[in-house]
Design a protein around this motif. Structure first.
Motif, PDB file in Angstrom:
ATOM      1  N   GLU A 118     120.212 -22.757 -12.829  1.00 27.59           N
ATOM      2  CA  GLU A 118     120.561 -24.094 -13.317  1.00 27.59           C
ATOM      3  C   GLU A 118     119.983 -25.231 -12.489  1.00 27.59           C
ATOM      4  O   GLU A 118     120.068 -26.393 -12.908  1.00 27.59           O
ATOM      5  N   THR A 119     119.388 -24.947 -11.322  1.00 29.90           N
ATOM      6  CA  THR A 119     118.794 -26.039 -10.542  1.00 29.90           C
ATOM      7  C   THR A 119     117.273 -25.942 -10.469  1.00 29.90           C
ATOM      8  O   THR A 119     116.640 -26.760  -9.797  1.00 29.90           O
ATOM      9  N   LEU A 120     116.680 -24.961 -11.133  1.00 28.78           N
ATOM     10  CA  LEU A 120     115.220 -24.855 -11.163  1.00 28.78           C
ATOM     11  C   LEU A 120     114.672 -25.942 -12.082  1.00 28.78           C
ATOM     12  O   LEU A 120     115.002 -26.000 -13.263  1.00 28.78           O
ATOM     13  N   ARG A 121     113.844 -26.810 -11.518  1.00 24.16           N
ATOM     14  CA  ARG A 121     113.338 -27.970 -12.257  1.00 24.16           C
ATOM     15  C   ARG A 121     111.841 -27.867 -12.506  1.00 24.16           C
ATOM     16  O   ARG A 121     111.080 -27.466 -11.634  1.00 24.16           O
ATOM     17  N   SER A 325     106.867 -11.414  -6.540  1.00 27.56           N
ATOM     18  CA  SER A 325     105.467 -11.142  -6.198  1.00 27.56           C
ATOM     19  C   SER A 325     104.917 -12.027  -5.081  1.00 27.56           C
ATOM     20  O   SER A 325     103.793 -11.817  -4.621  1.00 27.56           O
ATOM     21  N   THR A 326     105.695 -13.019  -4.654  1.00 30.61           N
ATOM     22  CA  THR A 326     105.198 -14.001  -3.686  1.00 30.61           C
ATOM     23  C   THR A 326     105.951 -13.887  -2.368  1.00 30.61           C
ATOM     24  O   THR A 326     107.188 -13.873  -2.371  1.00 30.61           O
ATOM     25  N   PRO A 327     105.252 -13.814  -1.239  1.00 33.30           N
ATOM     26  CA  PRO A 327     105.945 -13.820   0.058  1.00 33.30           C
ATOM     27  C   PRO A 327     106.841 -15.048   0.161  1.00 33.30           C
ATOM     28  O   PRO A 327     106.452 -16.156  -0.251  1.00 33.30           O
ATOM     29  N   LEU A 328     108.035 -14.873   0.705  1.00 36.33           N
ATOM     30  CA  LEU A 328     109.016 -15.953   0.737  1.00 36.33           C
ATOM     31  C   LEU A 328     108.504 -17.218   1.415  1.00 36.33           C
ATOM     32  O   LEU A 328     108.729 -18.331   0.895  1.00 36.33           O
ATOM     33  N   PRO A 329     107.797 -17.139   2.549  1.00 37.61           N
ATOM     34  CA  PRO A 329     107.296 -18.380   3.157  1.00 37.61           C
ATOM     35  C   PRO A 329     106.385 -19.179   2.219  1.00 37.61           C
ATOM     36  O   PRO A 329     106.450 -20.417   2.190  1.00 37.61           O
ATOM     37  N   GLU A 335     107.667 -26.727  -4.579  1.00 40.71           N
ATOM     38  CA  GLU A 335     108.825 -27.589  -4.842  1.00 40.71           C
ATOM     39  C   GLU A 335     109.720 -27.033  -5.945  1.00 40.71           C
ATOM     40  O   GLU A 335     110.941 -27.177  -5.906  1.00 40.71           O
ATOM     41  N   LEU A 336     109.125 -26.391  -6.933  1.00 41.04           N
ATOM     42  CA  LEU A 336     109.897 -25.832  -8.041  1.00 41.04           C
ATOM     43  C   LEU A 336     110.932 -24.829  -7.531  1.00 41.04           C
ATOM     44  O   LEU A 336     112.100 -24.869  -7.930  1.00 41.04           O
ATOM     45  N   TYR A 337     110.524 -23.938  -6.634  1.00 41.65           N
ATOM     46  CA  TYR A 337     111.430 -22.910  -6.141  1.00 41.65           C
ATOM     47  C   TYR A 337     112.359 -23.455  -5.068  1.00 41.65           C
ATOM     48  O   TYR A 337     113.476 -22.950  -4.899  1.00 41.65           O
ATOM     49  N   VAL A 338     111.932 -24.479  -4.357  1.00 42.08           N
ATOM     50  CA  VAL A 338     112.829 -25.137  -3.401  1.00 42.08           C
ATOM     51  C   VAL A 338     113.986 -25.790  -4.147  1.00 42.08           C
ATOM     52  O   VAL A 338     115.139 -25.742  -3.705  1.00 42.08           O
ATOM     53  N   CYS A 339     113.710 -26.373  -5.315  1.00 44.99           N
ATOM     54  CA  CYS A 339     114.784 -26.951  -6.135  1.00 44.99           C
ATOM     55  C   CYS A 339     115.775 -25.874  -6.573  1.00 44.99           C
ATOM     56  O   CYS A 339     116.983 -26.110  -6.632  1.00 44.99           O
ATOM     57  N   ALA A 340     115.252 -24.692  -6.878  1.00 43.02           N
ATOM     58  CA  ALA A 340     116.114 -23.605  -7.343  1.00 43.02           C
ATOM     59  C   ALA A 340     116.926 -22.986  -6.219  1.00 43.02           C
ATOM     60  O   ALA A 340     117.976 -22.391  -6.466  1.00 43.02           O
ATOM     61  N   LEU A 341     116.455 -23.133  -4.978  1.00 41.69           N
ATOM     62  CA  LEU A 341     117.100 -22.491  -3.835  1.00 41.69           C
ATOM     63  C   LEU A 341     118.413 -23.203  -3.488  1.00 41.69           C
ATOM     64  O   LEU A 341     118.437 -24.405  -3.246  1.00 41.69           O
ATOM     65  N   LYS A 362     120.990 -28.255   4.767  1.00 42.02           N
ATOM     66  CA  LYS A 362     119.717 -28.094   5.481  1.00 42.02           C
ATOM     67  C   LYS A 362     118.602 -27.995   4.451  1.00 42.02           C
ATOM     68  O   LYS A 362     118.498 -27.010   3.722  1.00 42.02           O
ATOM     69  N   GLY A 363     117.791 -29.036   4.392  1.00 44.17           N
ATOM     70  CA  GLY A 363     116.697 -29.057   3.447  1.00 44.17           C
ATOM     71  C   GLY A 363     115.546 -28.159   3.896  1.00 44.17           C
ATOM     72  O   GLY A 363     115.394 -27.865   5.077  1.00 44.17           O
ATOM     73  N   ILE A 364     114.759 -27.716   2.926  1.00 43.08           N
ATOM     74  CA  ILE A 364     113.574 -26.899   3.195  1.00 43.08           C
ATOM     75  C   ILE A 364     112.371 -27.834   3.334  1.00 43.08           C
ATOM     76  O   ILE A 364     112.109 -28.659   2.462  1.00 43.08           O
ATOM     77  N   MET A 365     111.665 -27.715   4.436  1.00 40.13           N
ATOM     78  CA  MET A 365     110.486 -28.542   4.674  1.00 40.13           C
ATOM     79  C   MET A 365     109.294 -27.946   3.924  1.00 40.13           C
ATOM     80  O   MET A 365     108.901 -26.803   4.178  1.00 40.13           O
TER      81      MET A 365
END
Length: 366
Positions: A118-121, A325-329, A335-341, A362-365
């Motif tokens: 619900e927060t993935l933008r 399929s993508t390494p977490l770092p 930004e799309l996945y940071v919004c979902a996190l 704590k925001g993700i840089m």
């Protein structure tokens, strides 16, 4: 990556986190998929379909959680599932954490990397919320109309009226996907519909595309007060992504409404937009407060799991493949996945969730 799809065990929930065809696509992308026995039965997917797609069938949820690096679900984990979550796992599901402090604390304590549908933008859109919002909006009108029946405690008014009888009135709070679907359905049944929102650009667009029996109004406290006096059915669909829904109708305001009118709170997953709302289930969907029927089912699309599962997983599958399929770092530079996190490495990473529970953010840089 090893992906787990457990059976949904929330009350009256029959959806499943992935279809057999989705499992096949995940496997084609190089991943393994563990399926709990019976996970898809509520949506009409036999175990054999998952096995034929290449999934590995396991007898218990404990086995799925223990063996998976990433868990794909529909609804947020409930208390019995907390112990099954493994430290450091990825969780991809609807979370609605602003309404659930205990789950937020558990996800932080277990250092779960929790991505919320619900927060993935994508731009202004919430693409993983839209399919369920569309279904919930239509259901809100249909079930609201049913519960206007006297047998269900309503006023006994048929929503569209009849020849020689005035049409009934529907108020829709919120003009997003759910609100538009609710208003479309109500207009189609012949009701007089008022939609309210604070986004004038959205209201202008809807004025041009909606049926002529739908009126757009800017939402203020005073305009809501006036409209609830004549409404037979009120549908609340307001959404602040990740945050608790604002309380647009208070307990005191119920006294202004017609007895036997119906409130349907589509926003109940985020705490509800009516002060008198509390979560109900499909088995016991309504209750009455001061002569007003309240319908506050928290997983409305679960009533139609086949349609809902296919619509939801059509939307989630590409993102699930990307996460797996993508390494977490690298993923957390998008930004799309940071919004979902919502939680990561023990911290709340969604500001609205942190504010709702007065927890550190704590925001993700990027």
């Amino acid at each position: 990556m090893i992906i787990g799809v457990p059976k949904e065990i929330k009350t009256d929930e029959f959806r499943v986190g992935m279809t057999p065809s989705g499992v096949m696509e995940l496997i084609k992308a190089g991943h393994s998929v563990l399926i709990e026995q019976g996970a898809g039965l509520g949506s009409g997917f036999e175990d054999s379909l998952y096995v034929n797609a290449g999934g590995v069938m396991l007898e218990s949820a404990e086995d799925v959680y223990a063996g998976a690096d990433m868990i794909l679900k529909v609804k947020e984990p409930i208390e019995v599932e907390y112990a099954r979550l493994r430290e450091g796992q990825i969780l991809f599901t609807y979370l609605h954490l602003a309404a659930d402090k205990r789950l937020t604390e558990v996800l932080c304590a277990k250092k779960i990397t929790a991505f919320a549908y619900e927060t993935l933008r994508v731009g202004r859109r919430l693409p993983l919320l839209e399919p369920m919002s569309e279904i919930a909006g239509r259901m809100a009108t249909l079930f609201g109309a049913v519960h206007l029946g006297r047998y269900f405690g309503g006023s006994g008014r048929l929503l569209g009226g009849a020849v020689g009888v005035e049409r009934n009135r529907v108020l829709v709070l919120g003009a997003g996907v759910a609100g538009k679907s609710a208003a479309d359905a109500a207009a189609g049944l012949g009701a007089e519909v008022v939609m309210m929102d604070i986004n004038t650009e959205r209201l202008t667009y809807l004025r041009d595309v909606m049926a002529p029996n739908v009126t757009m109004l800017y939402s203020t406290h005073d305009s809501i007060l006036e409209c609830i006096k004549t409404a037979d059915l009120i549908i609340g669909t307001v959404l602040l992504p990740g945050a608790k829904a604002p309380k647009l109708i208070t307990h005191d305001m119920l006294s202004l409404m017609k007895k036997g009118s119906v409130l349907v709170d589509v926003s109940i997953d985020q705490g509800g937009c009516f002060e008198t709302s509390h979560t109900t289930t499909h088995s016991h969907p309504t209750y009455e407060v001061d002569g007003i029927v309240h319908y506050c089912v928290a997983n409305m699309p679960g009533m139609y799991p086949r349609t809902s599962t296919v619509a939801l997983t059509n939307a989630t599958l590409p993102y699930a493949i990307k996460i797996a399929s993508t390494p977490l770092p690298a993923l957390l530079k998008d930004e799309l996945y940071v919004c979902a996190l919502n939680t990561y490495d023990g911290d709340v990473t969604n500001e609205a969730v942190a504010d709702a529970h007065a927890m550190p953010y704590k925001g993700i840089m990027l």
